[in-house]
Design a protein around this motif. Structure first.
Motif, PDB file in Angstrom:
ATOM      1  N   ALA A 132       6.403  18.657  10.103  1.00 54.94           N
ATOM      2  CA  ALA A 132       5.661  19.177   8.956  1.00 54.94           C
ATOM      3  C   ALA A 132       4.500  20.084   9.364  1.00 54.94           C
ATOM      4  O   ALA A 132       3.973  20.820   8.532  1.00 54.94           O
ATOM      5  N   LEU A 133       4.099  20.029  10.619  1.00 55.35           N
ATOM      6  CA  LEU A 133       2.995  20.872  11.066  1.00 55.35           C
ATOM      7  C   LEU A 133       3.449  22.329  11.124  1.00 55.35           C
ATOM      8  O   LEU A 133       4.543  22.643  11.585  1.00 55.35           O
TER       9      LEU A 133
ATOM     10  N   ASP B 218       9.450   8.497  11.540  1.00 59.42           N
ATOM     11  CA  ASP B 218       8.239   8.864  10.799  1.00 59.42           C
ATOM     12  C   ASP B 218       7.392   9.853  11.587  1.00 59.42           C
ATOM     13  O   ASP B 218       6.898  10.841  11.034  1.00 59.42           O
ATOM     14  N   ALA B 219       7.228   9.599  12.878  1.00 60.41           N
ATOM     15  CA  ALA B 219       6.433  10.496  13.724  1.00 60.41           C
ATOM     16  C   ALA B 219       7.100  11.863  13.832  1.00 60.41           C
ATOM     17  O   ALA B 219       6.416  12.895  13.808  1.00 60.41           O
TER      18      ALA B 219
ATOM     19  N   ARG C 267      -0.193  20.729  16.520  1.00 59.46           N
ATOM     20  CA  ARG C 267       0.415  19.534  17.100  1.00 59.46           C
ATOM     21  C   ARG C 267      -0.450  18.977  18.233  1.00 59.46           C
ATOM     22  O   ARG C 267      -0.335  17.802  18.572  1.00 59.46           O
TER      23      ARG C 267
ATOM     24  N   GLN D 161       8.963  13.312  11.604  1.00 60.55           N
ATOM     25  CA  GLN D 161       8.767  14.018  10.339  1.00 60.55           C
ATOM     26  C   GLN D 161       7.353  14.586  10.244  1.00 60.55           C
ATOM     27  O   GLN D 161       7.159  15.695   9.752  1.00 60.55           O
ATOM     28  N   GLU D 162       6.374  13.828  10.731  1.00 57.68           N
ATOM     29  CA  GLU D 162       4.993  14.322  10.728  1.00 57.68           C
ATOM     30  C   GLU D 162       4.862  15.553  11.615  1.00 57.68           C
ATOM     31  O   GLU D 162       4.213  16.532  11.231  1.00 57.68           O
TER      32      GLU D 162
END
Length: 98
Positions: A88-89, A81-82, A95, A84-85
Motif C-alpha cells: 500500500a505504500l 497483513d504485513a 518503506r 499488504q501494508e
C-alpha cells in the motif's frame, strides 16, 4: 504458497469434537507435557469423559501437529497483513521510514 494442512483438520465425522479436544488440551501442555494426560484434561474441560481423548487417534502426535498448524496459520496471517501494508505504500522510500 498453498496452505499446509495436517491430519487433524478433516471433515470426517467427529472431526469438530476432535478439534475441540485438541484446542482445550493446549493449556494443559505446560503442566502435563505433550501426552495423553493433556488430552484427557482437555476432554474433561469440555465436560466429556477423559476417555473421549481416544478420539484423537494419534494422541500427542496430533496435539503437536494441531499446535504447529495453529502457529503456521497465525504466522501466515501476520505475513499477509504485513505484505499488504508494504504494497500500500506509494514510494519505496516510505518503506524505509519507521
Amino acid at each position: 504458497l498453498a496452505p499446509w494442512r495436517c491430519l487433524t483438520q478433516t471433515t470426517a465425522p467427529g472431526a469438530q469434537e476432535k478439534r475441540d479436544i485438541l484446542k482445550a488440551s493446549v493449556p494443559h501442555v505446560a503442566s502435563l507435557g505433550w501426552c495423553d494426560d493433556a488430552l484427557a484434561a482437555g476432554a474433561r474441560d469440555l465436560g466429556l469423559s477423559a476417555a473421549a481423548q481416544g478420539q484423537v487417534t494419534n494422541g500427542a502426535v496430533d496435539l503437536v501437529a494441531f499446535v504447529a498448524q495453529e502457529q503456521c496459520d497465525q504466522l501466515r496471517e501476520e505475513v499477509d497483513d504485513a505484505a499488504q501494508e508494504l504494497a500500500a505504500l506509494d514510494d519505496w522510500r516510505d518503506r524505509l521510514k519507521p
